[in-house]
Design a protein around this motif. Sequence first.
Motif, mmCIF file in Angstrom:
data_model
loop_
_atom_site.group_PDB
_atom_site.id
_atom_site.type_symbol
_atom_site.label_atom_id
_atom_site.label_comp_id
_atom_site.label_asym_id
_atom_site.label_seq_id
_atom_site.Cartn_x
_atom_site.Cartn_y
_atom_site.Cartn_z
ATOM 1 N N LEU A 136 -0.596 -5.748 6.194
ATOM 2 C CA LEU A 136 -1.940 -5.233 5.915
ATOM 3 C C LEU A 136 -2.863 -5.326 7.125
ATOM 4 C CD1 LEU A 136 -2.508 -6.737 2.345
ATOM 5 C CD2 LEU A 136 -1.958 -4.378 2.917
ATOM 6 N N SER A 171 -7.395 -3.443 1.130
ATOM 7 C CA SER A 171 -6.922 -4.783 0.766
ATOM 8 C C SER A 171 -8.070 -5.767 0.863
ATOM 9 C CB SER A 171 -5.783 -5.209 1.681
ATOM 10 O OG SER A 171 -6.283 -5.479 2.959
ATOM 11 N N ASN A 181 -5.147 -5.700 -3.437
ATOM 12 C CA ASN A 181 -5.365 -4.335 -2.962
ATOM 13 C C ASN A 181 -6.110 -3.532 -3.999
ATOM 14 O OD1 ASN A 181 -3.756 -4.788 -0.631
ATOM 15 N ND2 ASN A 181 -1.939 -4.521 -1.909
ATOM 16 N N LEU A 192 0.828 -1.188 0.000
ATOM 17 C CA LEU A 192 0.000 0.000 0.000
ATOM 18 C C LEU A 192 0.869 1.247 0.000
ATOM 19 C CD1 LEU A 192 -2.838 -1.081 2.395
ATOM 20 C CD2 LEU A 192 -2.735 -1.140 -0.082
#
Lengths: 541, 541
Positions: free
Chosen positions: B388, B56, B314, B19
């Motif tokens: 995540l 995600s 994601n 991310l």
Amino acid sequence: MGISSAVPCCSVWSRQTQLRWLTSFHRRILAQQSVTSALGTLQQGKLPGAPTRVVSVPWGVSPRGRRVLHAPSSSFQEVMLTSERYRVQRLPFSCVSDSDVAFFEHIMPGRVITNPEELKPFNVDWLKSVQGCSKLMLKPQTTAEVSQALRYCYERNLAVNPQGGNTGLVGGSVPVFDEIILSTVLMNRIISFDKVSGILVCQAGCILEKLNEYVEEQGFIMPLDLGAKGSCHIGGNVATNAGGLRLLRYGSLRGTVLGLEVVLADGSPLDCLASLRKDNTGYDLKQLFIGSEGTLGVITAVSILCPQKPKAVNLAFLGCQSFTKVLETFTTCRAMLGEILSAYEFMDEKCMELVERHLKLSSPVTGSPFYVLIETSGSNSTHDEEKLNNFVELAMTSGLMLWSLRERITEALTHDGYVYKYDISLPVGKLYDLVTDTRVRLGQSAKNVVGYGHLGDGNLHLNITAESYSHSLLDAIEPFVYEWTARYNGSISAEHGLGFKKKQFIQYSKPNEAVFLMQRFKAMLDPKGILNPYKTLPSSS
Amino acid sequence: MGISSAVPCCSVWSRQTQLRWLTSFHRRILAQQSVTSALGTLQQGKLPGAPTRVVSVPWGVSPRGRRVLHAPSSSFQEVMLTSERYRVQRLPFSCVSDSDVAFFEHIMPGRVITNPEELKPFNVDWLKSVQGCSKLMLKPQTTAEVSQALRYCYERNLAVNPQGGNTGLVGGSVPVFDEIILSTVLMNRIISFDKVSGILVCQAGCILEKLNEYVEEQGFIMPLDLGAKGSCHIGGNVATNAGGLRLLRYGSLRGTVLGLEVVLADGSPLDCLASLRKDNTGYDLKQLFIGSEGTLGVITAVSILCPQKPKAVNLAFLGCQSFTKVLETFTTCRAMLGEILSAYEFMDEKCMELVERHLKLSSPVTGSPFYVLIETSGSNSTHDEEKLNNFVELAMTSGLMLWSLRERITEALTHDGYVYKYDISLPVGKLYDLVTDTRVRLGQSAKNVVGYGHLGDGNLHLNITAESYSHSLLDAIEPFVYEWTARYNGSISAEHGLGFKKKQFIQYSKPNEAVFLMQRFKAMLDPKGILNPYKTLPSSS
């Protein structure tokens, strides 16, 4: 080899994410699957479980770009005429006359070859296994010239053998009798390249390696790569639906070729040279020409989608104690490397022996019955480059060497004597059993029986060498190999095509109705059968 | 929406490699390309340059599995008969007689539908834009039954309309007159799945979503995904060469379909159901049936290569100030995300308005003229999952929502009135100009002119809505749109096919020689023209 002096791999590995994946993965393999190697054994005292060589290869420097298909032998031995060795009947095509030569000289002056010495290398295949006796080669530069030449040949009932780089392995690229050789050698112009989409449009005679160098400068790579890259033409690659080393990652030419320009047997050009990733307007005609080995039309230009150049390439070379371990390693490898896995090639120890004996290349890992070469290609360069750092200098050399071990097996085999080559698709679990069974069957009558190939694609290259060609050995191999393959629903030609040498065995992989339909397509597109006769399909009578 | 309460994205982002890529990439985009959004503006005080929603999605939970193509309208308005609206002449096929019905009832008892009420939904397309008047539907369960039925129809000269899930958008899946509907609805058996290779073999009537659920349980996914997944059949997907949302990552069906079983017009079965990644034995016949829209044969079974299920997915949703920014973002995005980029979809603000108005879905980012949905799918789960972490619970919901915004545009449009749909391939740089030019040209005569699509594939979905169908509006749109597309060497049907509605426009994307050759293939494989008549190709006379 420079790299066989022990490199501080271990400490470097611990600082490299991508390599660490490989290392930890290999550790697990070692624990679970008892992968071993000489180097591994040497190092195990210091670092248990690091039996492989892992190197990174910078794409900018492109060591792989230097790979070429070397000439198989310097001692040019006499090759038997195909028509004699295989006892083929010439079909009733016209013979080339002086006025034909004059016509061709008129439409492409200075590009019409009739000198027998000059024609010789174009009449013999790369393996020196088949030989035709063409008396005429044409070197068109444009699609219009191909069209004019074919229209004339069609009217005159002259047979034509389209030829690219003449690197085929099934006798598809050379004449059987006196077919006119239509060479794409001068059709080597790049037409366009779109840097946003990565779409390359070029003439059919461009050499694969040159194209790769060209697109690499713009941040892309060709979606295919094969040992013959230094000689093969992109048009020939498409005509034979070449597979090669990148198929596992970038898929087959059926997906990456976006458009084709083709000249049909009667000389009419067909423009399907679209440069779009998606186009669902009617039947996808170009697909029929991909893999048709020059029997349905002559490919004159290609539109192809090039993937982005990977920023980080890593190689690992490891030894395995059995073929079962090779398979288990593949499953683990694919699960852990996922989208960055770009090649998974296996070789048996016989292959390595031949490469060492004939080419003086030495393996970085020894003492195992099987070897695996793994390549990864990734985009996270910031991440990777920072971590790979110290390894790069070494990698350039060793990366080249590692791939040579795999890619030059074909060449090493030609030095071993006459080669019976088989290119088989099988369910991966059965892949190596064919080698073992063939070895048992042939016993002392063969010199070497070796197996290697693209395991990730279920593709085995089975090769049998002997001092010279022998009918009785051939009879012991065929149809045994084909029957064995058919029993497990395999393909008797995974990527080499059928050409001249395999055409009569198509029924081992295709039902009669399919062959019949292919013959109808051939009859529709080339009613006189002038394009690459005696190849690909069994005669329909 | 649950997720519109501000989530602590920023702090989570800082702990997530994948991310973080997105975030830093967006920062650069923001700086260089002034991408903005309402949410971004809200957050900019705290975190300058994070204008997007990034979430995600765990694959195991499969929120995307729930997406279906919803019924376009609850108020079932009467649809004009195709033959009347388009003034088509019925071809001289036989009419279904009582003895025909008796024959079919004999070979597939209880699976022959003649009740007009029951037949109604199979005579009308999903868009409610065309309607046939078939009086008979057959529901075979096996290839042998399809073969028997077609042999009979061929002898009797009865026209046949093969039908899968009836989710096509160009009128290819419903009869024009009284063609017999041959439905694959009961051919829904999975034949085999190989967990090592990921090769699935199944009957043609399996629903895409069901197949995806099945292979997901074994650690794989289907290589294609589209909004209609809850209804469409894999056989129909192959017959129309469906593209969809995963093409950017996994390539087209021409690469992933490994084999087909097909029944030809005269009832003869053709077994090309290989399950090998590589097979170069003769012409690749299956390619002719992929994308032929049921006009050359009826696909009865499919062998398809499934990719490994990604361990980390994601999503990012962002607003862009211009289409130029959409393009620049794509270039940056592709370079930075490389092999993990699995979708890059764009929508204009008109699309978002319609989705909000008709479906009550709200966008997480507002106030921009363009929006982009980016999906990544990766394999490095150990790495990613650890990072995540806190986001997963939220992601399940919001991931679904983000994709709904994109996927349910088609549905929102049907609520807006009559829809003129265009599915165009163009060089990406020209993609949105067609929307702008069409909007200017139509002015007040259209209700809405919107553009969205798979930018990564150069594929624009141009849609024009009006209160009801009108000949004069159609004349203003066509051939304008096709001429515009042809001018830039685009395709007038990127993925929807030609079906009934676009067949007369094929010449805008294909040269006459290509169309002529297609007609010859059609005549060879279906000399009486009984398979899906009035579709795909212009009549050859």
